[in-house]
Write a protein that holds these residues in place. Structure first.
Motif, mmCIF file in Angstrom:
data_model
loop_
_atom_site.group_PDB
_atom_site.id
_atom_site.type_symbol
_atom_site.label_atom_id
_atom_site.label_comp_id
_atom_site.label_asym_id
_atom_site.label_seq_id
_atom_site.Cartn_x
_atom_site.Cartn_y
_atom_site.Cartn_z
ATOM 1 N N THR A 30 0.917 -1.149 0.023
ATOM 2 C CA THR A 30 0.067 -0.044 -0.098
ATOM 3 C C THR A 30 0.887 1.285 0.021
ATOM 4 O OG1 THR A 30 -1.797 -1.147 1.200
ATOM 5 C CG2 THR A 30 -1.866 1.458 1.264
ATOM 6 N N ILE A 31 1.971 1.272 0.860
ATOM 7 C CA ILE A 31 2.851 2.531 0.899
ATOM 8 C C ILE A 31 3.653 2.715 -0.431
ATOM 9 C CG2 ILE A 31 4.847 3.381 1.880
ATOM 10 C CD1 ILE A 31 2.386 3.458 3.822
ATOM 11 N N LEU A 32 3.867 1.397 -0.913
ATOM 12 C CA LEU A 32 4.653 1.526 -2.377
ATOM 13 C C LEU A 32 3.713 2.102 -3.442
ATOM 14 C CD1 LEU A 32 6.913 0.432 -4.272
ATOM 15 C CD2 LEU A 32 5.595 -1.673 -4.591
ATOM 16 N N ARG A 33 2.569 1.812 -3.638
ATOM 17 C CA ARG A 33 1.450 2.176 -4.477
ATOM 18 C C ARG A 33 1.288 3.778 -4.208
ATOM 19 N NH1 ARG A 33 -3.494 -1.028 -5.573
ATOM 20 N NH2 ARG A 33 -3.371 0.336 -7.425
ATOM 21 N N LEU A 34 1.178 3.851 -2.961
ATOM 22 C CA LEU A 34 0.911 5.442 -2.588
ATOM 23 C C LEU A 34 2.089 6.415 -3.084
ATOM 24 C CD1 LEU A 34 -0.451 5.270 1.074
ATOM 25 C CD2 LEU A 34 -1.568 6.344 -0.784
ATOM 26 N N GLU A 35 3.270 5.993 -2.715
ATOM 27 C CA GLU A 35 4.614 6.683 -3.173
ATOM 28 C C GLU A 35 4.553 6.728 -4.953
ATOM 29 O OE1 GLU A 35 7.292 5.591 0.486
ATOM 30 O OE2 GLU A 35 7.961 4.940 -1.496
ATOM 31 N N GLY A 36 4.147 5.852 -5.502
ATOM 32 C CA GLY A 36 3.960 5.867 -6.933
ATOM 33 C C GLY A 36 2.947 6.439 -7.562
ATOM 34 N N GLY A 37 2.191 6.878 -6.597
ATOM 35 C CA GLY A 37 0.675 7.595 -7.037
ATOM 36 C C GLY A 37 -0.265 6.983 -7.783
ATOM 37 N N LYS A 38 -0.093 5.445 -7.342
ATOM 38 C CA LYS A 38 -1.070 4.705 -8.049
ATOM 39 C C LYS A 38 -2.403 4.285 -7.010
ATOM 40 C CE LYS A 38 2.376 2.138 -11.093
ATOM 41 N NZ LYS A 38 3.046 3.619 -11.513
ATOM 42 N N TYR A 39 -2.462 4.735 -5.976
ATOM 43 C CA TYR A 39 -3.501 4.643 -5.069
ATOM 44 C C TYR A 39 -3.749 5.774 -4.282
ATOM 45 C CZ TYR A 39 -5.676 2.266 -0.901
ATOM 46 O OH TYR A 39 -6.499 1.979 0.082
ATOM 47 N N ASN A 40 -4.997 6.010 -4.211
ATOM 48 C CA ASN A 40 -5.669 7.254 -3.529
ATOM 49 C C ASN A 40 -5.883 6.909 -2.048
ATOM 50 O OD1 ASN A 40 -5.403 8.941 -5.893
ATOM 51 N ND2 ASN A 40 -7.748 8.354 -6.258
ATOM 52 N N PRO A 41 -5.227 7.544 -1.163
ATOM 53 C CA PRO A 41 -5.407 6.930 0.320
ATOM 54 C C PRO A 41 -7.051 7.578 0.816
ATOM 55 C CG PRO A 41 -4.208 9.189 0.143
ATOM 56 C CD PRO A 41 -4.390 8.502 -1.119
ATOM 57 N N SER A 42 -7.364 6.861 1.709
ATOM 58 C CA SER A 42 -8.535 7.080 2.414
ATOM 59 C C SER A 42 -8.073 8.396 3.190
ATOM 60 C CB SER A 42 -9.122 6.027 3.210
ATOM 61 O OG SER A 42 -8.160 6.082 4.512
ATOM 62 N N LEU A 43 -9.095 9.130 3.733
ATOM 63 C CA LEU A 43 -8.915 10.448 4.533
ATOM 64 C C LEU A 43 -8.151 10.036 5.626
ATOM 65 C CD1 LEU A 43 -8.917 13.456 5.212
ATOM 66 C CD2 LEU A 43 -11.343 13.072 5.978
ATOM 67 N N LYS A 44 -8.643 8.757 6.455
ATOM 68 C CA LYS A 44 -8.140 8.283 7.642
ATOM 69 C C LYS A 44 -6.739 7.976 7.432
ATOM 70 C CE LYS A 44 -8.643 4.908 11.319
ATOM 71 N NZ LYS A 44 -7.001 5.022 11.555
ATOM 72 N N ASP A 48 -3.377 9.468 9.185
ATOM 73 C CA ASP A 48 -2.458 8.334 10.039
ATOM 74 C C ASP A 48 -1.175 8.744 9.535
ATOM 75 O OD1 ASP A 48 -4.488 7.762 11.643
ATOM 76 O OD2 ASP A 48 -4.752 5.719 10.614
ATOM 77 N N ILE A 49 -0.771 8.854 8.194
ATOM 78 C CA ILE A 49 0.454 8.614 7.661
ATOM 79 C C ILE A 49 0.978 10.335 7.927
ATOM 80 C CG2 ILE A 49 1.698 9.027 5.543
ATOM 81 C CD1 ILE A 49 -0.116 6.886 4.387
ATOM 82 N N ALA A 50 0.287 11.267 7.877
ATOM 83 C CA ALA A 50 0.561 12.548 8.250
ATOM 84 C C ALA A 50 1.389 12.497 9.817
ATOM 85 C CB ALA A 50 -0.356 13.693 7.920
ATOM 86 N N LYS A 51 0.348 12.101 10.742
ATOM 87 C CA LYS A 51 0.601 12.263 12.065
ATOM 88 C C LYS A 51 1.780 11.640 12.333
ATOM 89 C CE LYS A 51 -1.277 11.106 16.419
ATOM 90 N NZ LYS A 51 -2.413 10.584 17.381
ATOM 91 N N VAL A 52 1.960 10.241 11.855
ATOM 92 C CA VAL A 52 3.524 9.534 11.667
ATOM 93 C C VAL A 52 4.695 10.490 11.268
ATOM 94 C CG1 VAL A 52 4.468 7.606 11.021
ATOM 95 C CG2 VAL A 52 2.441 7.244 11.922
ATOM 96 N N LEU A 53 4.417 11.061 10.088
ATOM 97 C CA LEU A 53 5.541 11.503 9.608
ATOM 98 C C LEU A 53 5.563 13.092 10.082
ATOM 99 C CD1 LEU A 53 5.258 10.148 6.149
ATOM 100 C CD2 LEU A 53 6.845 9.532 7.877
ATOM 101 N N ASP A 54 4.773 13.575 11.182
ATOM 102 C CA ASP A 54 4.784 14.867 11.685
ATOM 103 C C ASP A 54 4.724 16.072 10.576
ATOM 104 O OD1 ASP A 54 4.943 16.352 13.822
ATOM 105 O OD2 ASP A 54 7.196 16.809 13.761
ATOM 106 N N CYS A 55 3.659 15.986 9.883
ATOM 107 C CA CYS A 55 3.268 16.995 8.938
ATOM 108 C C CYS A 55 1.855 17.012 8.429
ATOM 109 C CB CYS A 55 4.044 16.477 7.606
ATOM 110 S SG CYS A 55 3.516 15.157 6.789
ATOM 111 N N ARG A 56 1.641 17.768 7.729
ATOM 112 C CA ARG A 56 0.388 18.041 7.305
ATOM 113 C C ARG A 56 -0.170 17.146 5.980
ATOM 114 N NH1 ARG A 56 -0.980 23.436 5.538
ATOM 115 N NH2 ARG A 56 0.796 23.099 4.279
ATOM 116 N N VAL A 57 -1.544 16.771 5.887
ATOM 117 C CA VAL A 57 -1.872 15.823 4.843
ATOM 118 C C VAL A 57 -1.453 16.429 3.398
ATOM 119 C CG1 VAL A 57 -3.983 14.856 3.709
ATOM 120 C CG2 VAL A 57 -3.645 14.526 6.104
#
Length: 64
Positions: A30-44, A48-57
């Motif tokens: 899922t992370i691989l596909r997100l990084e490649g722009g091949k998957y649209n993440p849910s808002l949640k 969650d990713i933004a919180k872990v990486l300490d940034c904004r969505v």
């Protein structure tokens, strides 16, 4: 179209795809596909990713 800066933020935290995936409870693929722009993440998931990486969505993802 999804523009993502996920990989650069993840690497800045010295984190592997698997580590990030574990922290947000998804598969590494899922992370691989997100990084490649091949998957649209849910808002949640995006929040969650933004919180872990300490940034904004908005810092991670942009839709054009």
């Amino acid at each position: 179209m999804l523009i993502t800066r996920l990989k650069e933020y993840r690497l800045a935290k010295n984190m592997s795809q698997q580590e990030l995936a574990d922290l947000v409870n998804v598969r590494r693929e899922t992370i691989l596909r997100l990084e490649g722009g091949k998957y649209n993440p849910s808002l949640k998931l995006a929040m969650d990713i933004a919180k872990v990486l300490d940034c904004r969505v908005e810092d991670l993802f942009e839709f054009t």
